[in-house]
Scaffold this motif. Structure first.
Motif, mmCIF file in Angstrom:
data_model
loop_
_atom_site.group_PDB
_atom_site.id
_atom_site.type_symbol
_atom_site.label_atom_id
_atom_site.label_comp_id
_atom_site.label_asym_id
_atom_site.label_seq_id
_atom_site.Cartn_x
_atom_site.Cartn_y
_atom_site.Cartn_z
ATOM 1 N N GLN A 1 0.838 -1.226 -0.245
ATOM 2 C CA GLN A 1 0.051 0.357 0.118
ATOM 3 C C GLN A 1 0.797 1.568 -0.113
ATOM 4 O O GLN A 1 0.884 2.364 -0.460
ATOM 5 C CB GLN A 1 -1.025 -0.206 1.923
ATOM 6 C CG GLN A 1 -1.642 1.326 0.996
ATOM 7 C CD GLN A 1 -3.010 0.765 2.657
ATOM 8 O OE1 GLN A 1 -3.855 -0.014 2.785
ATOM 9 N NE2 GLN A 1 -3.805 2.066 3.130
ATOM 10 N N ARG A 2 1.902 1.399 0.598
ATOM 11 C CA ARG A 2 2.934 2.472 1.196
ATOM 12 C C ARG A 2 3.594 2.604 -0.640
ATOM 13 O O ARG A 2 3.435 3.857 -1.364
ATOM 14 C CB ARG A 2 4.089 2.180 1.440
ATOM 15 C CG ARG A 2 4.796 3.138 1.527
ATOM 16 C CD ARG A 2 6.021 3.192 2.652
ATOM 17 N NE ARG A 2 6.778 1.746 2.096
ATOM 18 C CZ ARG A 2 7.480 1.044 1.199
ATOM 19 N NH1 ARG A 2 8.169 2.408 0.532
ATOM 20 N NH2 ARG A 2 8.266 0.077 1.369
ATOM 21 N N LEU A 3 4.339 1.698 -1.569
ATOM 22 C CA LEU A 3 4.495 1.624 -2.725
ATOM 23 C C LEU A 3 3.093 1.608 -4.223
ATOM 24 O O LEU A 3 3.407 2.820 -4.784
ATOM 25 C CB LEU A 3 4.466 0.520 -3.226
ATOM 26 C CG LEU A 3 6.067 0.099 -2.466
ATOM 27 C CD1 LEU A 3 6.369 -1.834 -2.307
ATOM 28 C CD2 LEU A 3 7.508 0.378 -3.119
ATOM 29 N N LEU A 4 1.976 2.180 -3.580
ATOM 30 C CA LEU A 4 0.670 1.938 -4.371
ATOM 31 C C LEU A 4 0.690 3.455 -4.074
ATOM 32 O O LEU A 4 0.320 4.010 -4.758
ATOM 33 C CB LEU A 4 -0.244 1.202 -4.059
ATOM 34 C CG LEU A 4 0.136 -0.441 -5.135
ATOM 35 C CD1 LEU A 4 -1.400 -1.167 -4.568
ATOM 36 C CD2 LEU A 4 0.097 -0.353 -6.387
ATOM 37 N N THR A 5 0.822 3.739 -2.811
ATOM 38 C CA THR A 5 0.697 5.891 -2.680
ATOM 39 C C THR A 5 1.693 6.116 -3.228
ATOM 40 O O THR A 5 1.529 7.361 -4.022
ATOM 41 C CB THR A 5 0.804 5.451 -0.945
ATOM 42 O OG1 THR A 5 -0.482 4.622 -0.624
ATOM 43 C CG2 THR A 5 0.491 7.389 -0.698
ATOM 44 N N GLU A 6 2.880 5.412 -3.471
ATOM 45 C CA GLU A 6 4.038 6.704 -3.803
ATOM 46 C C GLU A 6 3.705 5.967 -5.284
ATOM 47 O O GLU A 6 3.754 7.522 -5.869
ATOM 48 C CB GLU A 6 5.195 5.879 -3.752
ATOM 49 C CG GLU A 6 6.383 6.577 -4.303
ATOM 50 C CD GLU A 6 7.946 5.478 -4.510
ATOM 51 O OE1 GLU A 6 9.190 6.378 -4.887
ATOM 52 O OE2 GLU A 6 8.148 4.730 -3.198
ATOM 53 N N LEU A 7 3.356 5.382 -5.987
ATOM 54 C CA LEU A 7 3.004 5.828 -7.330
ATOM 55 C C LEU A 7 1.449 6.439 -8.101
ATOM 56 O O LEU A 7 1.918 7.020 -8.579
ATOM 57 C CB LEU A 7 2.416 3.979 -8.103
ATOM 58 C CG LEU A 7 2.552 3.600 -9.514
ATOM 59 C CD1 LEU A 7 2.856 3.945 -10.928
ATOM 60 C CD2 LEU A 7 1.275 2.514 -9.443
ATOM 61 N N ASP A 8 0.600 5.785 -7.152
ATOM 62 C CA ASP A 8 -0.431 7.457 -7.331
ATOM 63 C C ASP A 8 0.156 8.468 -6.828
ATOM 64 O O ASP A 8 -0.029 9.716 -8.148
ATOM 65 C CB ASP A 8 -1.816 6.659 -6.219
ATOM 66 C CG ASP A 8 -3.123 7.526 -6.186
ATOM 67 O OD1 ASP A 8 -3.601 6.982 -7.178
ATOM 68 O OD2 ASP A 8 -2.772 8.490 -5.845
#
Length: 402
Positions: free
Chosen positions: A284-291
């Motif tokens: 979720q942290r990585l997808l938040t960064e991607l987003d």
């Protein structure tokens, strides 16, 4: 970059079969800011030309916790504590929702600028990171080939390496052709002197009457450097990093597109998706960064004519297994979702959702061949016959663009 990351990257390059071409291109075609700004001034990109931005998620992103079938009992039963409940995800319809860290993607979806391609993979999948990424980057599932899919596009369309630019730490093999390879522009932050020293340094870029050729050239390079900072921005402020690596890469790409640099393809990347343990928080942290990197990038591009010509592809080498492992993570799997976004994209779902009960030895069965996605991008964005890039493959994804 850590020693482990360096070793893994070497292993990956070795596994692709295009090590020599990639290494040669990384050194021989490396460009600087001034070179690109000069190219934009002398040979600007046609404002109507399509641009492709490829975002690679290294490590095998868990597709089922990215585009989440939260209302499917098979998903909830297979994942226990790892699963997201229906009320936790960002609803897309058809029983699917985005990971809660992807609020910006949800806004792009609502605006019709985000396409979710479901069940994307390749026949006879390989669970090795290196072999699977080699397959995605060369677009050759059956046999190893010495060229990347976009490298073959470069071979087919000219000999100028500036037609494609990598801002990854290392030139990815997908950009290495037989005769031509992309230019390399590693992004490590662009920081110029500030205050009185900065003003004095900028003054060196002013031309002087009667100066010689090399003095004029040196002045021009200083001027180009300051122009690059104004156009592309800096990834540091007061000596401190102000954005993540992917956001910094995309900031550079946006500036180059807006400046009219004559490049049709850009490559960026984000790693860390090999989530075998304690996945939920990490992913979720990585997808938040991607987003947080891609959403403002897409919004920025939508404000300019050149930016509206850009299309973004987001992919990973494979998805993950349906059932969580004992460490509340997931192991290497197969098919997963691919994102395509931009002003010209037909938003919504494309391709069938894989079954969570009709599995292949615990793995999802692909419903969309990744080469069909590539073929559509090559033809509809880059304006090139896909047969020159994907020999022997005749499929494509229709209806992906408006």
């Amino acid at each position: 970059m850590t020693i482990v990351q360096q070793v893994n990257r070497r292993r990956f390059l070795t596994a692709t079969g295009v090590t020599a071409a990639a290494a040669l291109a990384a050194g021989a075609t490396q460009v600087d800011w001034g070179h690109l700004m000069t190219a934009a001034g002398e040979n600007p990109l046609d404002p109507g030309a399509g641009v492709l931005v490829v975002v690679t998620l290294y490590g095998g992103n868990d597709g089922l916790n990215t585009v989440v079938p939260a209302s499917d009992s098979a998903y909830l039963n297979a994942r226990s504590e790892l699963a997201y409940k229906p009320e936790e995800v960002l609803d897309l319809g058809e029983g699917l929702g985005l990971n809660p860290g992807m609020k910006g993607f949800k806004s792009l979806w609502d605006g019709g600028q985000l396409a979710v391609l479901r069940g994307v993979g390749y026949p006879k999948p390989d669970h090795s990171h290196f072999r699977s990424m080699a397959i995605w980057q060369t677009a050759s599932p059956e046999t190893s080939v010495p060229t990347g899919w976009l490298g073959r596009w470069l071979d087919a369309t000219g000999d100028d390496p500036l037609r494609a630019v990598s801002v990854d730490p290392v030139l990815p093999p997908m950009l290495a052709g037989e005769r031509t390879a992309a230019a390399s522009l590693p992004v490590g932050g662009l920081k110029l002197p500030e205050g009185a020293l900065g003003k004095a340094f900028e003054g060196l870029g002013a031309g002087q009457a009667g100066e010689g050729f090399w003095q004029a050239r040196a002045a021009r390079s200083v001027n180009d450097l300051h122009r690059a900072v104004r156009t592309l921005g800096s990834s540091t402020k007061d000596g401190h990093k102000v954005k993540g690596e992917l956001a910094a890469q995309l900031d550079v790409v946006a500036g180059l597109i807006e400046a009219g640099v004559p490049s049709r393809v850009y490559s960026v990347s984000l790693g860390g998706f090999d989530t075998h343990a304690d996945e939920r928080g990490t992913q979720q942290r990585l997808l938040t960064e991607l987003d947080g990197a891609l959403t403002p990038f897409a919004q920025r591009l939508a404000k300019s004519d050149r930016g509206k010509q850009a299309t973004v592809l987001v992919y990973s080498e494979f998805g993950r297994r349906v059932t969580a492992n004992a460490s509340q993570g997931t192991d290497h799997g197969t098919a997963g979702p691919v994102f395509v976004l931009g002003s010209k994209v037909k938003g919504g779902f494309h391709g069938a959702e894989p079954s969570l009960t009709d599995l292949d030895d615990g793995d999802l069965k692909l419903t969309t061949d990744f080469r069909d996605v590539y073929a559509s991008l090559v033809e509809d964005v880059l304006g090139t016959d896909a047969g020159k890039v994907l020999p022997g493959h005749s499929g494509r994804m229709d209806g992906l663009f408006t």
